[in-house]
Design an enzyme around this catalytic site. Structure first.
Site, PDB file in Angstrom:
ATOM      1  NE  ARG A 402       4.218  12.297   2.348  1.00 21.08           N
ATOM      2  CZ  ARG A 402       5.496  12.019   2.041  1.00 21.08           C
ATOM      3  NH1 ARG A 402       6.471  12.610   2.679  1.00 21.08           N
ATOM      4  NH2 ARG A 402       5.785  11.151   1.112  1.00 21.08           N
ATOM      5  CB  SER A 466      -3.006   4.976  -2.638  1.00 23.29           C
ATOM      6  OG  SER A 466      -1.805   5.680  -2.765  1.00 23.29           O
ATOM      7  CG  ASP A 520       0.136   3.044  -3.153  1.00 22.23           C
ATOM      8  OD1 ASP A 520      -0.240   2.369  -4.133  1.00 22.23           O
ATOM      9  OD2 ASP A 520      -0.160   2.738  -1.981  1.00 22.23           O
TER      10      ASP A 520
END
Length: 770
Positions: A402, A466, A520
């Site tokens: 993203r 992450s 994350d």
């Protein structure tokens, strides 16, 4: 028992008790009121099972295990259900009348739970006691009622049952004789005496061949001298009374069948009604008339009627046998599942050991061997509300990537405005070279900036990455190892922030300021901290699990300096990899670990996270395991969440099992629900024990008697499982009583958190420059 020479055996017993009772469970039945001439004192309002047990103890020469108490109508349904598995209605039309049927649990407000079905004893004889049948009751019905032992009660039963059918005929004959329509107006003492015209007379008079002769014989016995016309009139009255009884009984039964049909949502219902009672069995036309009414009123139902030949005693034994079998299965299940049930003391021990492992991870000398790594994130402050500006954020944690533009506004109308676009990362890039991967990421950034009309801008950037990283500063993250299917070469051991900068330099299209590399979990904490200043802990419980929290710098031995605080990325999934949880791990945990991609690693994560909770098998289906269920990861964690949903009927549980290639019974579905509940509860409790260790450490760090804190949470298991969050919250409350812990769900994921970390870093940097 003496006669059968079985007095020394302790046998299970089913008790058919045919009086109105309020049942709280299968082996407890409180007598509402006596009927049928019984008046024994001290029984009404008491549990008849307890009274029977007391009487057996008083005797003292044998023992019985009273498993079930059933109404005779329920017993009839169960008796017939043994021969026809479609039987889901019981009906008695004899001296009295009653019905029972299988109702969906979701409609029974008097009993907890809404799974499966339960037999409802209708006690339908009282239908009409509220006046709802007043318009169809006749003067003869009212006279019957006034002369009964219980006026105003059991009005429906008085219109249809054998106890009153003969009496109705007698009252009608008396009325007609008084109006000189029969017997030349003559009345005899026998005809005027209640109970002298019995219901068996009605059955005899309605017989095809000998009915009129029987009428003459019965009327003569009552002191009358009937003409052939009197005999025909009497036969006609019997027909009218018994036909009305069959019609009313059939209409009420149709209401029950219609309800079953609607519950099932089928176009055509196929079902069976088990029937007992002298009127149904001995009257020559009653059964045929009742069935005809049902066919007429319910043309879209195929209803089979079977007579109970063995009475309700066999049914009581069947209920007892089923209950006994389930109890035996339950005992075996409990033995298997008991190791998965954790006591308060065990959870306190897990909390203590987590605390111990946290200390080991923070200390310089024990850090290299520590399994809970307690990695410094170099995030040293949460948002204070003065952050402002436009920031880019990247969120890389799986096959989807993203890119976000986050606009943070300050002042009275403080706000965070987010724009984002999701890009796929093809398999060949995930497993190609590092250069190809980061070129692809930069290509996605370029596309996004063009899409937003911001080509060529220079903005601060936060990178949510992450994967396990060793951070030496906020803007430097060295990849320890790839996970989640990534294997791009030339990345492990290198700084991912620098690889991103190099890819941007190769493109020569824009120059972004890579301010922060963020895990994350840390991103989740920061996103929630913007909404709630008390948020100092981050938690993810999804496919995997991890936590982070604000630790005092003086305790972080891996980083120089003792002032202030720093967010520690715990990497707590590896808790237990050194064997410290071995006494809590079951044979099932060992099997899950052995069959995983990396045996011996992330053991705590394997006990609590979504990736592993679904791997349950071998306990179910009486030893039959389908080939499909043997496939690893086939029992998805989403099934576990669906199965535990309060509103999900057992029928849907069975459909999930059928999807897994299992022909399951209702019992199997109940077992699956129980296994899922136990496994998920343990996961939530273990997660809660870990979280209790974290909040207690922060409280003790600050020397507080009482501590209020908020935990920012993300992850599908926490968000989507119907009970996980509630059990986890309860566990934290019990294990950390001096902490008031609130939980705030992260709605925007860790991308927003990365932008906020970047914003905080820019704020602090600017303050330092000033």
């Amino acid at each position: 028992m003496e006669q059968l020479q079985i007095k020394e055996k302790k046998l299970p017993l089913g008790f058919t008790f045919s009086f109105p009772c309020y049942q709280t469970k299968l082996d407890e039945s409180i007598l509402v009121n006596w009927t049928k001439g019984f008046k024994s004192s001290g029984v009404e309002g008491r549990d008849v099972v307890s009274l029977l047990r007391k009487a057996i103890r008083k005797r003292g020469d044998f023992d019985i295990d009273i498993v079930a108490v059933v109404n005779d109508t329920v017993g009839t349904m169960m008796t017939c259900g043994y021969d026809d598995h479609n039987c889901e209605v019981g009906l008695i039309v004899g001296t009295g009348s009653n019905a029972c049927y299988m109702e969906d649990m979701r409609h029974i407000d008097l009993v907890e739970g809404d799974e499966g079905r339960m037999c409802i004893n209708m006690e339908w004889g009282a239908f009409g006691d509220d006046g709802s049948l007043s318009d169809i009751r006749t003067e003869f019905d009212r006279e019957i009622d006034m002369g009964s032992l219980n006026p105003g009660k059991q009005l429906f039963e008085k219109m249809i049952s054998g106890m009153y059918m003969g009496e109705l005929v007698r009252i009608i004959l008396v009325k007609m004789a008084k109006e000189e329509l029969v017997f030349d107006g003559r009345l005899t003492p026998d005809l005027l005496t209640r109970g002298h015209f019995e219901t068996r007379f009605v059955s005899a008079i309605e017989k095809e061949q000998e009915g009129l002769n029987k009428a003459r014989e019965i009327l003569t016995r009552l002191g009358l001298d009937p003409t052939p016309e009197d005999c025909v009139a009497t036969q006609r009255i019997c027909q009218v009374v018994s036909t009305r009884s069959a019609n009313l009984c059939g209409a009420a039964l149709c209401a029950v069948l219609r309800r079953i049909k609607e519950n099932k949502g089928v176009d055509r219902l196929r079902t069976t009604v088990g029937v007992d009672g002298t009127v149904y069995k001995k009257h020559p036309h009653f059964a045929r008339r009742l069935q005809k009414v049902v066919r007429r009123l319910l043309p879209d139902c195929e209803v089979r009627f079977i007579r109970s030949e063995d009475g309700s005693g066999k049914g009581a034994a069947m209920v007892t046998a089923v209950a006994y079998r389930l109890a035996a299965q339950q005992k075996v299940r409990q033995e298997i599942l008991d190791p998965l049930r954790l006591s308060h003391e065990q959870l306190m021990e897990v909390k203590r050991r987590m605390r111990q492992e946290m200390e080991r991870g923070l200390a310089l000398d024990s850090h290299p061997e520590a399994t809970v790594k307690m990695l410094p994130s170099f995030v040293c402050s949460t948002p204070d509300g003065t952050e402002k500006g436009d920031f880019l954020a990247l969120d890389l944690g799986g096959t989807n990537f993203r890119v976000l533009l986050v606009r943070i506004r300050t002042g009275i109308r403080r706000s965070v405005e987010m724009h984002n676009k999701i890009y796929a990362i093809p398999q060949e890039i995930m497993q190609g070279t590092g250069e190809e991967l980061f070129d692809h990421i930069v290509q996605c950034i370029a596309d996004f900036l063009e899409y937003m009309g911001m080509k060529g801008v220079s903005l601060p950037l936060g990178f949510t990455f992450s994967f396990p990283c060793d951070q030496t500063s906020l803007d430097k993250g060295i990849l320890v190892e790839w996970t989640k299917g990534f294997s791009a070469t030339g990345c492990e051991g290198n700084d991912v922030a620098e690889m991103l900068r190099e890819a941007m330099r190769r493109r020569e299209e824009f120059d972004l300021d890579v301010v922060a590399v963020v895990n994350d979990t840390v991103g989740t904490m920061m996103a929630c901290a913007y909404e709630d200043p008390l948020c100092e802990v981050g938690l993810i419980v999804g496919t995997g699990s991890n936590a982070c929290y604000m630790e005092e710098m003086k305790n972080v031995e891996l980083v120089e300096g003792d002032e202030g605080r720093m967010c520690i990325n715990m990497e707590w999934g590896a808790f237990g990899d050194n064997g410290c949880l071995d006494d809590f791990r079951t044979e099932f945990d060992v099997a899950v670990d052995d069959n995983s991609l990396y045996p011996g690693k992330q053991r705590y994560e394997k006990m609590i996270s979504g990736k592993y909770l679904g791997e349950i098998r071998g306990l179910l289906f009486r030893g039959r395991i389908s080939e499909r269920l043997k496939t690893q990861d086939i029992f998805e964690t989403k099934f576990l969440s669906q199965i535990e949903s309060d509103r999900l009927a057992l029928l849907q549980v069975r459909s999930i099992l059928q999807h897994l290639g299992l022909e399951s019974t209702c019992d199997d579905s109940i077992i699956v629900k129980e296994v899922c509940a136990v496994v998920a509860r343990r996961a939530a409790q273990l997660c809660g024990a870990g979280m209790a260790a974290v909040v207690e450490k922060i409280r003790e760090n600050r020397g507080l008697d009482f501590f209020r804190v908020t935990v920012g949470v993300d992850g599908t298991l926490y968000k989507l499982h119907p009970h996980f969050s509630a059990v986890m919250h309860e566990t934290v409350r019990k294990l950390a009583p001096k902490c008031e812990v609130s939980f705030l769900q992260s709605e925007d994921g860790s991308g927003k958190g990365a932008a906020l970390i970047t914003a905080v870093a820019c704020r602090i940097r600017e303050a330092g420059q000033h």
